[in-house]
Design an enzyme around this catalytic site. Structure first.
Site, PDB file in Angstrom:
ATOM      1  N   ASP A 198      68.213  40.607 -20.577  1.00  0.00           N
ATOM      2  CA  ASP A 198      67.384  39.420 -20.358  1.00  0.00           C
ATOM      3  C   ASP A 198      66.220  39.836 -19.470  1.00  0.00           C
ATOM      4  OD1 ASP A 198      66.926  36.417 -20.381  1.00  0.00           O
ATOM      5  OD2 ASP A 198      67.063  36.811 -18.223  1.00  0.00           O
ATOM      6  N   GLU A 282      65.766  39.829 -26.373  1.00  0.00           N
ATOM      7  CA  GLU A 282      65.239  38.581 -26.905  1.00  0.00           C
ATOM      8  C   GLU A 282      63.801  38.796 -27.354  1.00  0.00           C
ATOM      9  OE1 GLU A 282      65.149  33.848 -25.667  1.00  0.00           O
ATOM     10  OE2 GLU A 282      65.586  35.409 -24.185  1.00  0.00           O
ATOM     11  N   ASP A 363      70.254  34.372 -15.212  1.00  0.00           N
ATOM     12  CA  ASP A 363      69.808  35.549 -15.956  1.00  0.00           C
ATOM     13  C   ASP A 363      70.985  36.342 -16.523  1.00  0.00           C
ATOM     14  OD1 ASP A 363      67.217  34.850 -15.292  1.00  0.00           O
ATOM     15  OD2 ASP A 363      67.229  36.041 -13.457  1.00  0.00           O
TER      16      ASP A 363
END
Length: 415
Positions: A198, A282, A363
């Protein structure tokens, strides 16, 4: 796999003059070719072919009084300038037709001697070579000293000489890597874990195993120095020598920031590829985020460059690289029970799941969800969890997220 290996050059004063002459000649041929194409477009005539442009703008131009100095440089770099023009038009027309992925590409523009980047390319037929003394022999330029930092994995097919805005010279070699040699450099993927990442601004990256990597903030740390240099530049008279000195000072300060950021990205991406068999990230909308009030911090982090490094290194060293859709609600779903708890403002860094009561670090929870959404999570018996296709829920219509069957069933049960 084709890669570029770049090394710093230290040309002598006479070689700097020869390189400047080569940059200028290549730029003139490129601009003449663009002008010829634009003239044909305005007149409604057919575009001149590459062969016709080569004959008119190089062969015949060398015999004319206005372009006789083109013979002072290697003809190969002039031919490569025409190829660059052809490629620019090809990309432009493909973009117009929608056949080229990515952002829309504009029509080729004229180059300027004040552009931040100047480049010339030598192919194999230019008869350039690396001497036994380790110098780069370029036609009509001479033997240029190279700062070798590593050995080339194979014989390069071409070399591009680049001068950046800070006045530094680089030689960029195109080489073909050996897959067997690349695999020998990395540990065997069997037995290595998988990781979800992340990316953020408070921490540059948070891994699914709980590791947090601080953001170096190279631009923020150098901001005071950059402001002072930029202020001195703004006070100098235009076109003066002192202004050029001040401009170089600003360019070198920015180059130091960019080099430090690139080195950090290289070291971290290599470490992640070395220590994991699969990496999930991501798919961030970096361009959109850069237009927000956090734009300077987003540019300072350099996420796009880091993800590009991860992708090509995973391909080079036979690792798995997965991008999770940007609409996957990684910050809204509990990684333990799979319940979607809704969006949360950015200042909320920890939260408790309303269903199972688990307290999550925002996170870390997102990194674990990225790993699960990519299908890289494992059960207690080390079996791979593969994502399954499930019907989109009403409030998630239009989302490209992929959920496992267990998490979808949990959502139905909570409703």
């Amino acid at each position: 796999m084709q890669l570029r290996y770049a090394f710093r050059l230290d040309p002598e004063p006479g070689q700097r003059v020869a390189l400047a002459r080569a940059f200028g000649c290549a730029r003139v041929v490129y601009n003449d070719a663009v002008a010829a194409r634009e003239r044909a477009r305005r007149e409604g005539a057919a575009f001149p072919s590459a062969g016709a442009l080569s004959k008119m703008l190089i062969t015949e131009a060398k015999q004319s009084p206005g372009r006789h100095w083109l013979s002072e440089v290697s003809a190969v770099i002039l031919q490569q300038a025409l190829r660059d023009m052809e490629r620019a038009y090809t990309n432009f027309f493909a973009s117009l037709k929608g056949a080229r992925p990515g952002a829309r590409v504009g029509a080729p523009r004229f180059k300027s001697k004040r552009d931040a980047r100047q480049a010339i390319r030598f192919t194999a037929n230019a008869r350039w070579k690396i001497t036994e003394a380790g110098r780069l022999l370029l036609p009509k330029i001479g033997e240029v000293k190279v700062r070798w930092s590593r050995t080339l994995p194979s014989v390069p097919s071409s070399v591009t000489v680049i001068r950046d805005a800070a006045g530094r010279f680089f030689a960029s070699f195109v080489v073909e890597t050996d897959p067997d040699t690349d695999l020998a450099r990395m540990p065997d993927a069997d037995g290595l874990p998988s990781v979800g990442i992340d990316l953020g601004l408070t921490h540059f990256a948070v891994l699914s195993d709980g590791t947090k990597i601080d953001s170096p903030r190279f631009l923020r740390r150098a901001e005071k120095k950059l402001k002072k240099a930029q202020r001195e530049l703004s006070r100098k008279q235009k076109r003066s020598k002192n202004r050029e000195k001040a401009r170089l000072k600003v360019a070198r300060a920015h180059a130091q920031v960019a080099d430090a950021r690139r080195e950090f990205h290289h070291q971290l991406s290599t470490r992640l590829i070395r220590e994991n068999q699969a990496v999930a990230v991501e798919d961030l909308a970096v361009k959109a985020l850069a237009r927000t009030r956090l734009g300077k911090s987003v540019h300072d982090a350099g996420w796009a460059q880091f993800l590009a490094m991860l992708e090509y290194k995973a391909q080079r060293y036979a690792r798995v690289f997965v991008k999770v859709g940007r609409f996957e609600p990684t910050s809204q779903v509990c990684s333990v029970c799979g319940v979607k708890d809704g969006p949360k403002p950015l200042h909320v860094r920890t939260w408790a799941c309303t269903h199972c009561g688990t307290v999550h670090d925002r996170d870390h929870n997102a990194a674990k969800n990225v790993k699960q959404a990519a299908g890289l999570a494992v059960t207690a018996c080390r079996a791979q969890v593969r994502p399954e296709l499930v019907p989109a829920q009403r409030e998630e219509a239009g989302s490209h997220g992929i959920h496992t069957g267990a998490r979808a069933a949990q959502r139905h049960s909570t409703r």
